[in-house]
Each structure stands twice: as C-alpha cells, then as structure tokens.
Design a protein around this motif. Structure first.
Motif, PDB file in Angstrom:
ATOM      1  N   GLU A 316      22.055   6.124  -9.532  1.00 16.24           N
ATOM      2  CA  GLU A 316      21.602   4.902  -9.855  1.00 16.24           C
ATOM      3  C   GLU A 316      21.158   4.371  -8.720  1.00 16.24           C
ATOM      4  OE1 GLU A 316      21.943   3.132 -12.953  1.00 16.24           O
ATOM      5  OE2 GLU A 316      22.388   5.141 -14.029  1.00 16.24           O
ATOM      6  N   ASP A 322      23.316  -4.180 -12.064  1.00 20.38           N
ATOM      7  CA  ASP A 322      21.901  -3.661 -12.867  1.00 20.38           C
ATOM      8  C   ASP A 322      22.708  -3.071 -13.572  1.00 20.38           C
ATOM      9  OD1 ASP A 322      20.432  -5.772 -11.538  1.00 20.38           O
ATOM     10  OD2 ASP A 322      20.608  -5.085  -9.556  1.00 20.38           O
ATOM     11  N   ARG A 326      22.240  -1.212 -17.583  1.00 25.68           N
ATOM     12  CA  ARG A 326      21.556   0.227 -18.441  1.00 25.68           C
ATOM     13  C   ARG A 326      21.936   1.070 -19.205  1.00 25.68           C
ATOM     14  NH1 ARG A 326      18.911  -0.250 -12.627  1.00 25.68           N
ATOM     15  NH2 ARG A 326      20.182   0.981 -11.586  1.00 25.68           N
TER      16      ARG A 326
END
Length: 369
Positions: A316, A322, A326
């Motif tokens: 990641e 962020d 996801r």
C-alpha cells in the motif's frame, strides 16, 4: 453548561492565532507572581507552552461531556503531582491564565468572557485538586532501563522495569523524565499490555533537536534510571463491544496499538483486527518484522503496511487515509488511531467521510518533542 461552553469557545477564537505568544505571557506572568514556581519547570519551555494550550483546548472540548471531563482533568491532576503542585498553586495559575487571555483578547474581550473563564477554571482546578488528593500511588515511579535497541538513525525501542508496580491499561501513556534532561517530561505510550514481570516497552523517535526524545534515542543506556509519571489516556479497549477492530498507526504511534494487540492476544476469540501501519518509507517501518510475527501467530490479525513517500514500494502507498479508502466498508468497526496530530486529524476526516460514527473512534492527543 452549554452556554458556558459557547462562551469559552467563542472567546478562545479571539486568541487562537496567538497561542504561542499568549502562552509565553502566561508563564512570564505566573513566574512574576510566584518566582518559586520557575524551579518546577525545565530550562527550555517551548514544549511546556504547547502542552498548556493542548490541555486548555481538551478541557474546553470535553466540558459538555461530564464523564470525559472529569476523567481527563482527574488524570491531569494526578499527573501534575510529579511537579510537586500544591492546591495553593492553582490560584496563581488561574490568575495568570485569565490575565493572558484578557491581554490577547484585547478590545474584543468582555466581562462576560472574563466571568466564563473564572467559572470554568474554578471547576477545572477543583477536579484536578480532587484527582491529585484521591490518588494513593506515588507521584512518580523510578524504573531501570533493561534493553535499548536502535532502529535506524532516529528511532529506538527500549524496555524498563519500575522499582514498584505501576498499574496501567493497554493503550495508555505516561510522562517520562530521564537524567539527561532534568525536569523535562514528555509523554510516551507503553507498547505492551501489563505483564507479570512488570516490564514496559517504549518506542521513541527523535524529532529534530528533540529535547527529550533525542536523549532517549541517542543517550539512554541499559542500567540508566528514569522516572515515570501516573498513566493517562482513554484509548483503551472497549470490552463491551463485539465489533471487529481497525487500528491505524503512524510512525511510533504504533506503540499503544501494539499494546492493544498484546491485550487482545489473551482474550480475543471472535473479533477480527486489521492494523494499518504507516510511515514515509519502507525503512521507517521500524517494527515490521515483529508485527509480521504477531500476524503469523494470531490468525485474527491482518497487517497492512503503508508508505507515503516510496512509489516503488510493493504494498500500500499513499497516506493512511488513502489506504482506508481502498478497504472497508467500515461502518461496523471500532477504530483506534495513534500518530501525529496531523495524521490523526486526516484519519478522522476520512472516517467521517466513510460514515463511521464518531462514537466508534478512539484516539489520544498529546505532545512529544
């Protein structure tokens, strides 16, 4: 109480952009009224000033939540025993604080604001004095450093053992003072749940020319004695919940979340736990091998390392907020967040956007140097 909270927040907005200067004025005024108080504080006062402002803001924010207000200020009163604070000192502090607020509120300051702060400070002082008086433990604990391991140029993990038992809960923190920086106390979280052998693990990152953090990373050695103040913090495991858990850790903010994992390891049978562990680069993921071993040992734990400034990293990338975007959905999870103030704020905003109720989000905010 709602009207009092409104007046405090409204008046604080008059000085919010002048916090540093107001805090300097406050301490100068306090030391002028009672010069003997200066001996309680370190030579360098920058961090001390910011901690004052953080305590004021937290007190204002919790005023309308009586339980949280009493818990926070009671803990703060117990913590201030390490400075040898006496009940009579609170009058000087209150007088100096209101003088500083009045000076920087300038022409917009009113008698109504003045009275609101007097009323609020009377309650704050009373709760803190009571918290200190009811505490039956020592003002601080001496502890011997057992191990000290450097993890890169600016990070260290060390263990210590208090001379007398120090009761605390996984997720809490203590203030630490070492002989290399007398009278300078900084808050650090324990990275393990309470153990039978009383050992405690701490993770420290030296931030720039950090007054205390630099000493703990670069100078501390096994055999050294340090002092630990009373435990504080409310980011502890909600044992009444059966929801799955998400832990979000930035840098050495990992420590209290690792303690929560340690705590869960003895009791958890039904709750899945995901740990988002973020840093700037892969080299900054200083505890990744230990975390990987934990994930291998506990099938309910999933580790998600995330780096923000390493585009070639195979996992990641981006900010922790962020990474949360996801994954998910998250509406039915409990969240625990620990890291820098900016990281905590960004994560909270992301969770609000992802419709996670604020009642399921826990974090502690305290200053390090």
């Amino acid at each position: 109480m709602a009207e009092l909270a409104r007046l405090l927040k409204e008046s604080w907005s008059l000085v919010d952009e002048q916090q540093d200067r107001m805090a300097a004025y406050f301490y100068a005024r306090m030391f002028t009224i009672d010069p003997k108080l200066r001996d309680m504080f370190p030579v360098a006062m920058d961090v001390q000033r910011s901690r004052l402002l953080g305590a004021i803001v937290t007190a204002i924010q919790t005023l309308e939540d009586p339980e949280r207000f009493a818990e926070y200020l009671g803990s703060l009163g117990r913590d201030h025993r390490k400075f040898s604070v006496q009940p009579e000192h609170y009058e000087t502090v209150g007088r100096s604080l209101i003088d500083a607020l009045r000076a920087y509120g300038a022409d917009q300051w009113s008698l109504e604001y003045d009275q609101a702060w007097r009323d609020a400070y009377d309650v704050i002082a009373r709760v803190m004095i009571t918290g200190a008086a009811e505490d039956r433990g020592p003002a601080y604990w001496y502890a011997q450093v057992l191990t000290h391991e450097r993890r890169g140029l600016d990070t260290a993990v060390f263990t210590c053992r208090p001379i007398e038992p120090l009761p605390y809960r996984a997720g809490q923190y203590v203030s630490i003072e070492c002989g290399y920086r007398p009278k300078a106390w900084r808050a650090y979280s324990m990275a393990n749940a309470p153990r039978d052998d009383q050992t405690m693990e701490f993770h420290v990152k030296a931030l720039g020319a950090g007054w205390v953090s630099g000493a703990l990373v670069r100078r501390l050695r096994p055999g050294d004695m340090i002092r630990l103040a009373a435990p504080m913090g409310s980011m502890t495991l909600d044992r009444g919940s059966d929801r799955d858990i998400v832990l979000v850790a930035g840098g050495t903010g990992l420590a209290p979340l690792k303690a929560i994992i340690d705590d869960l390891a003895t009791t958890n049978r039904t709750r899945w736990v995901q740990l988002f562990y973020g840093a700037r680069t892969r080299d900054d993921l200083y505890d990744l091998p230990a975390l990987a071993r934990l994930a291998e040992h506990h099938p309910w734990l999933t580790l998600i390392p995330t780096v923000s400034h390493d585009p070639a990293y195979p996992g990641e990338t981006g900010l922790l907020s962020d990474a949360l975007d996801r994954h998910g959905p998250w509406q039915n999870h409990d969240f625990y967040i620990s890291g820098s103030p900016a990281m905590v704020s960004a994560t909270r905003h992301a969770l609000t956007r992802l419709q996670v109720p604020s009642s399921r989000i826990r974090h502690d905010a305290f200053g390090r140097d």
